[in-house]
Design a protein around this motif. Structure first.
Motif, PDB file in Angstrom:
ATOM      1  N   ASP A 139      13.943  16.077  -3.102  1.00 17.75           N
ATOM      2  CA  ASP A 139      12.189  16.619  -3.469  1.00 17.75           C
ATOM      3  C   ASP A 139      12.085  15.828  -4.755  1.00 17.75           C
ATOM      4  O   ASP A 139      10.841  15.777  -5.435  1.00 17.75           O
ATOM      5  CB  ASP A 139      11.909  17.955  -3.443  1.00 17.75           C
ATOM      6  CG  ASP A 139      12.735  18.782  -4.353  1.00 17.75           C
ATOM      7  OD1 ASP A 139      13.936  18.752  -3.990  1.00 17.75           O
ATOM      8  OD2 ASP A 139      11.979  19.451  -5.412  1.00 17.75           O
ATOM      9  N   ALA A 140      12.972  15.592  -5.510  1.00 20.13           N
ATOM     10  CA  ALA A 140      12.717  14.813  -6.939  1.00 20.13           C
ATOM     11  C   ALA A 140      12.416  13.519  -6.870  1.00 20.13           C
ATOM     12  O   ALA A 140      11.930  13.075  -7.694  1.00 20.13           O
ATOM     13  CB  ALA A 140      14.078  15.170  -7.914  1.00 20.13           C
ATOM     14  N   VAL A 141      12.644  12.664  -5.740  1.00 18.78           N
ATOM     15  CA  VAL A 141      12.426  11.258  -5.444  1.00 18.78           C
ATOM     16  C   VAL A 141      11.663  10.916  -4.546  1.00 18.78           C
ATOM     17  O   VAL A 141      11.412   9.894  -4.198  1.00 18.78           O
ATOM     18  CB  VAL A 141      13.979  10.877  -5.326  1.00 18.78           C
ATOM     19  CG1 VAL A 141      14.689  10.857  -6.428  1.00 18.78           C
ATOM     20  CG2 VAL A 141      14.681  11.324  -3.984  1.00 18.78           C
ATOM     21  N   THR A 142      11.063  12.061  -3.616  1.00 17.36           N
ATOM     22  CA  THR A 142      10.147  11.666  -2.678  1.00 17.36           C
ATOM     23  C   THR A 142       8.972  12.769  -2.761  1.00 17.36           C
ATOM     24  O   THR A 142       8.802  13.719  -3.120  1.00 17.36           O
ATOM     25  CB  THR A 142      10.690  11.924  -1.196  1.00 17.36           C
ATOM     26  OG1 THR A 142      11.295  13.356  -1.204  1.00 17.36           O
ATOM     27  CG2 THR A 142      12.061  11.043  -0.820  1.00 17.36           C
ATOM     28  N   ALA A 143       7.676  12.164  -2.352  1.00 17.79           N
ATOM     29  CA  ALA A 143       6.432  12.941  -2.399  1.00 17.79           C
ATOM     30  C   ALA A 143       6.182  13.608  -0.991  1.00 17.79           C
ATOM     31  O   ALA A 143       7.010  13.369   0.006  1.00 17.79           O
ATOM     32  CB  ALA A 143       5.205  11.815  -2.574  1.00 17.79           C
ATOM     33  N   SER A 144       5.505  14.751  -1.352  1.00 17.08           N
ATOM     34  CA  SER A 144       5.245  15.530  -0.143  1.00 17.08           C
ATOM     35  C   SER A 144       4.466  14.766   0.876  1.00 17.08           C
ATOM     36  O   SER A 144       3.649  13.914   0.535  1.00 17.08           O
ATOM     37  CB  SER A 144       4.440  16.745  -0.401  1.00 17.08           C
ATOM     38  OG  SER A 144       3.598  16.481  -1.022  1.00 17.08           O
ATOM     39  N   GLY A 145       3.986  15.270   2.020  1.00 21.79           N
ATOM     40  CA  GLY A 145       2.923  14.701   3.106  1.00 21.79           C
ATOM     41  C   GLY A 145       1.732  14.429   2.508  1.00 21.79           C
ATOM     42  O   GLY A 145       1.095  13.436   2.616  1.00 21.79           O
ATOM     43  N   SER A 146       1.269  15.455   1.885  1.00 21.05           N
ATOM     44  CA  SER A 146      -0.070  15.540   1.540  1.00 21.05           C
ATOM     45  C   SER A 146      -0.028  14.819   0.277  1.00 21.05           C
ATOM     46  O   SER A 146      -1.430  14.232  -0.433  1.00 21.05           O
ATOM     47  CB  SER A 146      -0.620  16.745   1.165  1.00 21.05           C
ATOM     48  OG  SER A 146      -0.033  17.602   0.231  1.00 21.05           O
ATOM     49  N   GLY A 147       0.861  14.642  -0.777  1.00 20.29           N
ATOM     50  CA  GLY A 147       0.977  14.219  -1.978  1.00 20.29           C
ATOM     51  C   GLY A 147       0.369  15.285  -2.992  1.00 20.29           C
ATOM     52  O   GLY A 147       0.254  14.856  -4.375  1.00 20.29           O
TER      53      GLY A 147
ATOM     54  N   PRO B 281       7.390  -2.443  -4.482  1.00 23.89           N
ATOM     55  CA  PRO B 281       8.790  -1.776  -4.272  1.00 23.89           C
ATOM     56  C   PRO B 281       8.921  -1.132  -2.775  1.00 23.89           C
ATOM     57  O   PRO B 281       7.765  -0.500  -2.369  1.00 23.89           O
ATOM     58  CB  PRO B 281       8.943  -0.973  -5.382  1.00 23.89           C
ATOM     59  CG  PRO B 281       7.405  -0.257  -5.706  1.00 23.89           C
ATOM     60  CD  PRO B 281       6.643  -1.492  -5.278  1.00 23.89           C
ATOM     61  N   SER B 282      10.014  -1.120  -2.217  1.00 26.62           N
ATOM     62  CA  SER B 282      10.251  -0.417  -1.004  1.00 26.62           C
ATOM     63  C   SER B 282      10.352   0.993  -1.181  1.00 26.62           C
ATOM     64  O   SER B 282      10.684   1.562  -2.450  1.00 26.62           O
ATOM     65  CB  SER B 282      11.452  -1.015  -0.401  1.00 26.62           C
ATOM     66  OG  SER B 282      12.686  -0.742  -0.961  1.00 26.62           O
ATOM     67  N   LEU B 283      10.408   1.792  -0.266  1.00 29.60           N
ATOM     68  CA  LEU B 283      10.740   3.033  -0.128  1.00 29.60           C
ATOM     69  C   LEU B 283      12.061   3.321  -1.043  1.00 29.60           C
ATOM     70  O   LEU B 283      12.278   4.190  -1.891  1.00 29.60           O
ATOM     71  CB  LEU B 283      10.573   3.995   1.048  1.00 29.60           C
ATOM     72  CG  LEU B 283      10.757   5.360   1.066  1.00 29.60           C
ATOM     73  CD1 LEU B 283       9.971   6.133  -0.055  1.00 29.60           C
ATOM     74  CD2 LEU B 283      10.900   5.940   2.383  1.00 29.60           C
ATOM     75  N   LEU B 284      13.103   2.626  -0.563  1.00 27.05           N
ATOM     76  CA  LEU B 284      14.277   2.684  -0.874  1.00 27.05           C
ATOM     77  C   LEU B 284      14.493   2.495  -2.549  1.00 27.05           C
ATOM     78  O   LEU B 284      15.071   3.356  -3.411  1.00 27.05           O
ATOM     79  CB  LEU B 284      15.355   1.861  -0.435  1.00 27.05           C
ATOM     80  CG  LEU B 284      16.977   1.821  -0.758  1.00 27.05           C
ATOM     81  CD1 LEU B 284      17.401   3.121  -0.659  1.00 27.05           C
ATOM     82  CD2 LEU B 284      17.641   0.756  -0.010  1.00 27.05           C
ATOM     83  N   THR B 285      13.795   1.364  -2.923  1.00 32.01           N
ATOM     84  CA  THR B 285      13.786   1.159  -4.575  1.00 32.01           C
ATOM     85  C   THR B 285      13.190   2.388  -5.204  1.00 32.01           C
ATOM     86  O   THR B 285      13.441   2.637  -6.294  1.00 32.01           O
ATOM     87  CB  THR B 285      13.163  -0.008  -4.827  1.00 32.01           C
ATOM     88  OG1 THR B 285      14.031  -1.120  -4.273  1.00 32.01           O
ATOM     89  CG2 THR B 285      12.817  -0.382  -6.229  1.00 32.01           C
ATOM     90  N   ARG B 286      11.987   2.665  -4.591  1.00 33.63           N
ATOM     91  CA  ARG B 286      11.153   3.929  -5.434  1.00 33.63           C
ATOM     92  C   ARG B 286      12.170   5.141  -5.478  1.00 33.63           C
ATOM     93  O   ARG B 286      12.203   5.819  -6.598  1.00 33.63           O
ATOM     94  CB  ARG B 286      10.024   4.152  -4.667  1.00 33.63           C
ATOM     95  CG  ARG B 286       8.879   3.194  -4.326  1.00 33.63           C
ATOM     96  CD  ARG B 286       7.733   3.558  -3.579  1.00 33.63           C
ATOM     97  NE  ARG B 286       6.876   2.645  -3.498  1.00 33.63           N
ATOM     98  CZ  ARG B 286       5.646   2.499  -3.149  1.00 33.63           C
ATOM     99  NH1 ARG B 286       4.957   3.781  -3.221  1.00 33.63           N
ATOM    100  NH2 ARG B 286       4.967   1.446  -2.969  1.00 33.63           N
ATOM    101  N   VAL B 287      12.963   5.488  -4.556  1.00 32.19           N
ATOM    102  CA  VAL B 287      13.815   6.576  -4.467  1.00 32.19           C
ATOM    103  C   VAL B 287      14.790   6.270  -5.331  1.00 32.19           C
ATOM    104  O   VAL B 287      15.310   7.199  -6.390  1.00 32.19           O
ATOM    105  CB  VAL B 287      14.503   6.858  -2.936  1.00 32.19           C
ATOM    106  CG1 VAL B 287      15.342   7.820  -3.118  1.00 32.19           C
ATOM    107  CG2 VAL B 287      13.314   7.466  -2.300  1.00 32.19           C
ATOM    108  N   CYS B 288      15.331   5.186  -5.620  1.00 35.14           N
ATOM    109  CA  CYS B 288      16.570   4.859  -6.436  1.00 35.14           C
ATOM    110  C   CYS B 288      15.950   4.671  -7.810  1.00 35.14           C
ATOM    111  O   CYS B 288      16.604   5.666  -8.803  1.00 35.14           O
ATOM    112  CB  CYS B 288      16.940   3.287  -6.075  1.00 35.14           C
ATOM    113  SG  CYS B 288      17.853   3.088  -4.717  1.00 35.14           S
ATOM    114  N   ALA B 289      14.919   4.338  -8.181  1.00 29.87           N
ATOM    115  CA  ALA B 289      14.396   4.287  -9.464  1.00 29.87           C
ATOM    116  C   ALA B 289      14.279   5.727  -9.972  1.00 29.87           C
ATOM    117  O   ALA B 289      14.392   6.028 -11.040  1.00 29.87           O
ATOM    118  CB  ALA B 289      13.023   3.435  -9.541  1.00 29.87           C
TER     119      ALA B 289
END
Length: 293
Positions: A220-228, A117-125
């Motif tokens: 921040d609910a849909v994206t990971a931090s830089g370190s994870g 999945p692309s970043l966009l689809t990950r964020v959407c899901a």
């Protein structure tokens, strides 16, 4: 007696080796260990471990997931932000996904396990899932209602110009329904696994849709931090989870909000970073203040 120059050089090198080994191989490490034992610093050098009844349950510096054996969120706990480190918050596999804003087209293979999945689809899901879990509007711009990126591959007769001859919703496959019935009068098709519509000449066209400009689900609910491995969430993400957590624990939502405020830290030095909530510490306080009966 004067030593031969080659022997004098070797002896000088040996003396330098011994001196620097003593300084940086023994004295410096021992000094750092001693500094780490100074009261007030010992907790940090020990990994900032958080203990309950004498048993370490985590670290205040490394996030963790609050999910069941199947990976589903446990409703009575506040949820952490997504993690890109290994299978989730793996300190031995820290790192980002390396996906950027231009990652909007999924790689769809015949075998779903090989699809990416692309970043966009990950964020959407993720936004859709958070919306369902917490009873808020999970819609986001450029996302379909079924939780993938709303992106078209538009084919024109003359490449970049001319009438539209074909349109494909590149992130949707059967049995989905295209998020648009038609584009400039041309019916929208579903993507076929294994097809590369961009290489075939399709122009990538993201479609914004009718989602609100300011999504209810924070970034921040849909994206990971830089370190994870970030153990914190924003106060905004914590607030949309209050009603669910209070309901699951039979607690007053106002009391849960107060607990969130108690575990919210401000900006470093008053201007660096953003206010944040440590999820592990908040959930431990919940278990102590509002235990599940």
């Amino acid at each position: 007696m004067r030593l031969p120059s080659w022997l004098a050089q070797h002896l000088a090198a040996l003396r330098a080796l011994l001196v620097f080994t003593a300084l940086f191989g023994l004295a410096y490490p021992l000094a750092m260990v001693a500094v780490g034992r100074v009261p007030g610093l010992a907790d940090n050098t020990g990994g900032s471990l958080v203990a309950v009844d004498g048993r370490a349950v985590g670290s205040a510096l490394i996030g963790q997931s609050f999910t069941d054996a199947d990976g589903n969120p446990v409703p009575r706990y506040f949820q952490s932000r997504p993690a890109a480190a290994g299978d989730g918050y793996d300190p031995t596999s820290t790192g980002a996904s390396n996906l950027g804003p231009e990652s909007v087209v999924d790689t769809i293979a015949a075998d779903p396990a090989e699809s990416t999945p692309s970043l966009l689809t990950r964020v959407c899901a993720r936004s859709r899932a958070v919306g369902r879990l917490d009873g808020v509007d999970g819609r986001r711009p450029y996302c379909t209602t079924d939780g993938v990126g709303a992106v078209l591959a538009v084919f024109r007769r003359d490449g970049l110009t001319g009438p539209v001859t074909r349109v494909v919703s590149v992130n949707q496959v059967a049995p989905a329904t295209p998020f648009l019935h038609s584009y400039q009068g041309v019916p929208v098709e579903l993507a076929r696994p294994g097809e590369d519509y961009v290489s075939a000449g399709g122009l990538v066209v993201p479609v914004r849709g009718d989602a609100p400009a300011e999504p209810a689900v924070p970034a921040d609910a849909v994206t990971a931090s830089g370190s994870g491995l970030d153990p914190h969430i924003s106060p905004a993400y914590a607030q949309i989870q209050v009603a669910r957590v209070a309901r699951e624990r039979g607690a007053d939502p106002a009391a849960v909000r107060r607990l969130v405020r108690e575990h919210t830290t401000g900006r470093l030095l008053g201007f660096l970073g953003s206010p944040a909530v440590n999820v592990l510490e908040l959930n431990l306080a919940l278990d102590q203040r509002f235990p599940v009966r």
